[in-house]
Design a protein around this motif. Structure first.
Motif, PDB file in Angstrom:
ATOM      1  N   THR A 296       0.845  -1.195   0.000  1.00  0.00           N
ATOM      2  CA  THR A 296       0.000   0.000   0.000  1.00  0.00           C
ATOM      3  C   THR A 296       0.880   1.245   0.000  1.00  0.00           C
ATOM      4  N   LEU A 297       0.253   2.399  -0.211  1.00  0.00           N
ATOM      5  CA  LEU A 297       0.996   3.652  -0.269  1.00  0.00           C
ATOM      6  C   LEU A 297       0.845   4.393   1.053  1.00  0.00           C
ATOM      7  N   ASP A 298       1.967   4.687   1.708  1.00  0.00           N
ATOM      8  CA  ASP A 298       1.972   5.399   2.983  1.00  0.00           C
ATOM      9  C   ASP A 298       2.139   6.903   2.759  1.00  0.00           C
ATOM     10  N   ASP A 299       1.305   7.686   3.434  1.00  0.00           N
ATOM     11  CA  ASP A 299       1.392   9.139   3.431  1.00  0.00           C
ATOM     12  C   ASP A 299       1.961   9.546   4.793  1.00  0.00           C
ATOM     13  N   THR A 300       3.184  10.066   4.810  1.00  0.00           N
ATOM     14  CA  THR A 300       3.904  10.270   6.056  1.00  0.00           C
ATOM     15  C   THR A 300       4.281  11.730   6.249  1.00  0.00           C
ATOM     16  N   TYR A 301       3.955  12.274   7.423  1.00  0.00           N
ATOM     17  CA  TYR A 301       4.393  13.600   7.846  1.00  0.00           C
ATOM     18  C   TYR A 301       5.348  13.416   9.025  1.00  0.00           C
ATOM     19  N   SER A 302       6.467  14.124   9.010  1.00  0.00           N
ATOM     20  CA  SER A 302       7.450  13.956  10.079  1.00  0.00           C
ATOM     21  C   SER A 302       8.084  15.286  10.443  1.00  0.00           C
ATOM     22  N   ALA A 303       8.507  15.387  11.704  1.00  0.00           N
ATOM     23  CA  ALA A 303       9.236  16.551  12.199  1.00  0.00           C
ATOM     24  C   ALA A 303      10.288  16.062  13.185  1.00  0.00           C
ATOM     25  N   ARG A 304      11.497  16.602  13.097  1.00  0.00           N
ATOM     26  CA  ARG A 304      12.594  16.171  13.959  1.00  0.00           C
ATOM     27  C   ARG A 304      13.369  17.384  14.457  1.00  0.00           C
ATOM     28  N   LEU A 305      13.838  17.276  15.711  1.00  0.00           N
ATOM     29  CA  LEU A 305      14.608  18.339  16.343  1.00  0.00           C
ATOM     30  C   LEU A 305      15.751  17.711  17.117  1.00  0.00           C
ATOM     31  N   GLY A 306      16.955  18.253  16.955  1.00  0.00           N
ATOM     32  CA  GLY A 306      18.111  17.721  17.657  1.00  0.00           C
ATOM     33  C   GLY A 306      19.010  18.828  18.171  1.00  0.00           C
ATOM     34  N   VAL A 307      19.606  18.588  19.343  1.00  0.00           N
ATOM     35  CA  VAL A 307      20.554  19.513  19.961  1.00  0.00           C
ATOM     36  C   VAL A 307      21.732  18.700  20.474  1.00  0.00           C
ATOM     37  N   SER A 308      22.939  19.119  20.168  1.00  0.00           N
ATOM     38  CA  SER A 308      24.134  18.465  20.696  1.00  0.00           C
ATOM     39  C   SER A 308      25.094  19.523  21.230  1.00  0.00           C
ATOM     40  N   HIS A 309      25.794  19.177  22.310  1.00  0.00           N
ATOM     41  CA  HIS A 309      26.701  20.127  22.957  1.00  0.00           C
ATOM     42  C   HIS A 309      27.965  19.400  23.385  1.00  0.00           C
ATOM     43  N   GLN A 310      29.115  19.946  22.994  1.00  0.00           N
ATOM     44  CA  GLN A 310      30.405  19.402  23.384  1.00  0.00           C
ATOM     45  C   GLN A 310      30.856  20.102  24.661  1.00  0.00           C
ATOM     46  N   VAL A 311      30.720  19.413  25.796  1.00  0.00           N
ATOM     47  CA  VAL A 311      31.055  20.016  27.084  1.00  0.00           C
ATOM     48  C   VAL A 311      32.552  20.256  27.188  1.00  0.00           C
ATOM     49  N   ASN A 312      33.346  19.245  26.846  1.00  0.00           N
ATOM     50  CA  ASN A 312      34.804  19.365  26.799  1.00  0.00           C
ATOM     51  C   ASN A 312      35.327  18.298  25.838  1.00  0.00           C
ATOM     52  N   ASP A 313      36.645  18.076  25.851  1.00  0.00           N
ATOM     53  CA  ASP A 313      37.222  17.122  24.914  1.00  0.00           C
ATOM     54  C   ASP A 313      36.759  15.697  25.168  1.00  0.00           C
ATOM     55  N   MET A 314      36.293  15.410  26.366  1.00  0.00           N
ATOM     56  CA  MET A 314      35.918  14.051  26.731  1.00  0.00           C
ATOM     57  C   MET A 314      34.405  13.820  26.759  1.00  0.00           C
ATOM     58  N   LEU A 315      33.621  14.859  27.033  1.00  0.00           N
ATOM     59  CA  LEU A 315      32.200  14.690  27.308  1.00  0.00           C
ATOM     60  C   LEU A 315      31.341  15.474  26.323  1.00  0.00           C
ATOM     61  N   SER A 316      30.290  14.818  25.812  1.00  0.00           N
ATOM     62  CA  SER A 316      29.291  15.479  24.969  1.00  0.00           C
ATOM     63  C   SER A 316      27.904  14.996  25.369  1.00  0.00           C
ATOM     64  N   ILE A 317      26.909  15.863  25.209  1.00  0.00           N
ATOM     65  CA  ILE A 317      25.526  15.525  25.522  1.00  0.00           C
ATOM     66  C   ILE A 317      24.663  15.872  24.314  1.00  0.00           C
ATOM     67  N   ALA A 318      23.519  15.195  24.192  1.00  0.00           N
ATOM     68  CA  ALA A 318      22.641  15.419  23.035  1.00  0.00           C
ATOM     69  C   ALA A 318      21.199  15.134  23.425  1.00  0.00           C
ATOM     70  N   LEU A 319      20.295  15.743  22.685  1.00  0.00           N
ATOM     71  CA  LEU A 319      18.868  15.516  22.847  1.00  0.00           C
ATOM     72  C   LEU A 319      18.231  15.487  21.464  1.00  0.00           C
ATOM     73  N   SER A 320      17.487  14.421  21.176  1.00  0.00           N
ATOM     74  CA  SER A 320      16.792  14.317  19.894  1.00  0.00           C
ATOM     75  C   SER A 320      15.334  13.974  20.136  1.00  0.00           C
ATOM     76  N   SER A 321      14.468  14.477  19.273  1.00  0.00           N
ATOM     77  CA  SER A 321      13.051  14.177  19.364  1.00  0.00           C
ATOM     78  C   SER A 321      12.458  14.156  17.964  1.00  0.00           C
ATOM     79  N   SER A 322      11.385  13.381  17.801  1.00  0.00           N
ATOM     80  CA  SER A 322      10.745  13.287  16.494  1.00  0.00           C
ATOM     81  C   SER A 322       9.273  12.949  16.665  1.00  0.00           C
ATOM     82  N   TYR A 323       8.490  13.374  15.687  1.00  0.00           N
ATOM     83  CA  TYR A 323       7.070  13.041  15.635  1.00  0.00           C
ATOM     84  C   TYR A 323       6.745  12.627  14.209  1.00  0.00           C
TER      85      TYR A 323
END
Length: 385
Positions: A296-323
């Protein structure tokens, strides 16, 4: 609901093909002239999920273990590249109502690239094996049949820079998915796609592109008709500032099924990327129409948001979301996913990550949600040189 595959670890690899006579002729190169490197990698992941099947009426908590080993053999010459990446993984589910035995999944990728002054030839071949069951693949079928899904893929692309402003790209693709299940309702599915793109640099900050493609899709059921889709889009990428880049495209999909009249509809996508010194923000939204697994044929709507942050040379954090909102012949279904993660470089060869993932799904029958926490430890080192 195809968009849940990545969330519950049952993804399907795409497959693409370029005419082999064109590509193989370009890869007759002396292998001994290359610089060789060999990298070994291993990882161990543990995931605790409170609803592994996303069924609210029968919530099942489980601990899933995944152990993987991979190699990356790279030969880099003056005008070519050869890369072979085999991988094996071992997976097991603990503490669930029906715990799984250890499962073995091989996969691999072969990449070949050859370039001249104006033209580049690329060929990518992949193979992957994953678990499958008749209940998931065939509507209205409830059995205990379980087996493997085998995915074969070949992708080929020719990129020719006509002059300093214009580039032509031609890509051909072939995708075959087969099953080891003892089911008469399943046959191999086949997707063949040919895509042409004209890209023009309007200025140093703006690039436009015109893309057209034709796709043939043969579903995995002998009772369903094949699909033939034509796509055409026009788009542009603009660097609005030193930190902000935006992309947009719009066009149409023309569907020519075997036993129906020609239909058409609009597709579009937009994206933005904003970069600071140590923080990156990304956003995208799209509407697309494509054949589903059952034809069958799928009709798809999508939205995505992402944030990433390099705290220092060793540590990084990120947040992603989608609908994702999907509309098909069976009605509407949707999924909302949010996932924060933390990555820490333990040493030059060792890395670790901790992530949380929340999924909420809804369709015409029920709503369901799950929470999962994943801890991963990875090792990677060069054996050559």
């Amino acid at each position: 609901m195809w968009w849940l595959g990545s969330a519950i670890g049952r993804s399907r690899a795409p497959l693409w093909l370029l005419p082999l006579g064109v590509v193989v002729a370009g890869f007759c190169v002396p292998a001994l002239a290359a610089d060789w490197s060999l990298k070994f990698g291993a990882s161990q992941s543990l995931t605790l999920d409170d609803n592994i099947d996303l069924e609210e009426d029968n919530r099942d908590t489980a601990l899933m273990s995944s152990t993987a080993f991979d190699l990356d053999l790279l030969a880099l010459g003056k005008t070519y590249k050869i890369e072979l990446m085999p991988r094996v993984s071992f997976q097991k589910t603990f503490f669930s109502e029906e715990p799984d035995d250890w499962s073995y999944f091989p996969s691999g990728t072969l990449l070949l690239s050859k370039w001249t002054k104006r033209t580049t030839y690329d060929l990518v071949a992949t193979y992957a094996r994953s678990e499958a069951s008749s209940n998931e693949l065939v509507d209205g079928v409830f059995t205990e049949d379980e087996g493997d899904q085998l995915s074969y893929a070949v992708t080929g692309t020719i990129t020719n820079r006509v002059n300093h402003r214009n580039t032509l790209i031609w890509s051909n693709a072939l995708n075959l998915v087969d099953y080891t299940l003892p089911s008469d309702d399943l046959v191999p599915s086949l997707t063949a796609t040919s895509t042409g793109t004209w890209r023009r640099e309007m200025s140093e900050l703006v690039t436009g592109n015109l893309t057209g493609s034709v796709q043939y899709y043969e579903p995995d059921s002998p009772t369903l008709d094949s699909r033939l889709l034509y796509r055409a889009t026009v788009g542009a990428t603009a660097r609005l500032s030193k930190r902000l880049t935006v992309t947009a495209a719009a066009g149409g999909v023309f569907l020519d099924p075997e036993n129906d009249s020609l239909t058409a509809d609009v597709i579009w996508n937009v994206a933005a990327d904003y970069k600071l010194k140590t923080t990156n923000y990304t956003f995208s939204a799209a509407r697309d129409l494509s054949p589903s697994q059952d034809g069958t044929l799928d009709d798809t709507y999508s939205a995505r948001l992402g944030v990433s942050h390099q705290v220092n040379d060793m540590l990084s954090i990120a947040l992603s979301s989608s609908y994702v909102l999907q509309r098909d012949e069976e009605g509407d279904s949707s999924a909302f996913i949010v996932s924060p993660s933390l990555n820490y470089q333990l040493s030059r060869d060792w890395t670790s990550s901790l992530s949380y993932r929340y999924i909420e799904t809804e369709d015409e029958i029920e709503e369901a949600y799950s929470n999962a926490v994943t801890l991963t430890l990875s090792y990677g080192t060069y054996l050559i040189p």
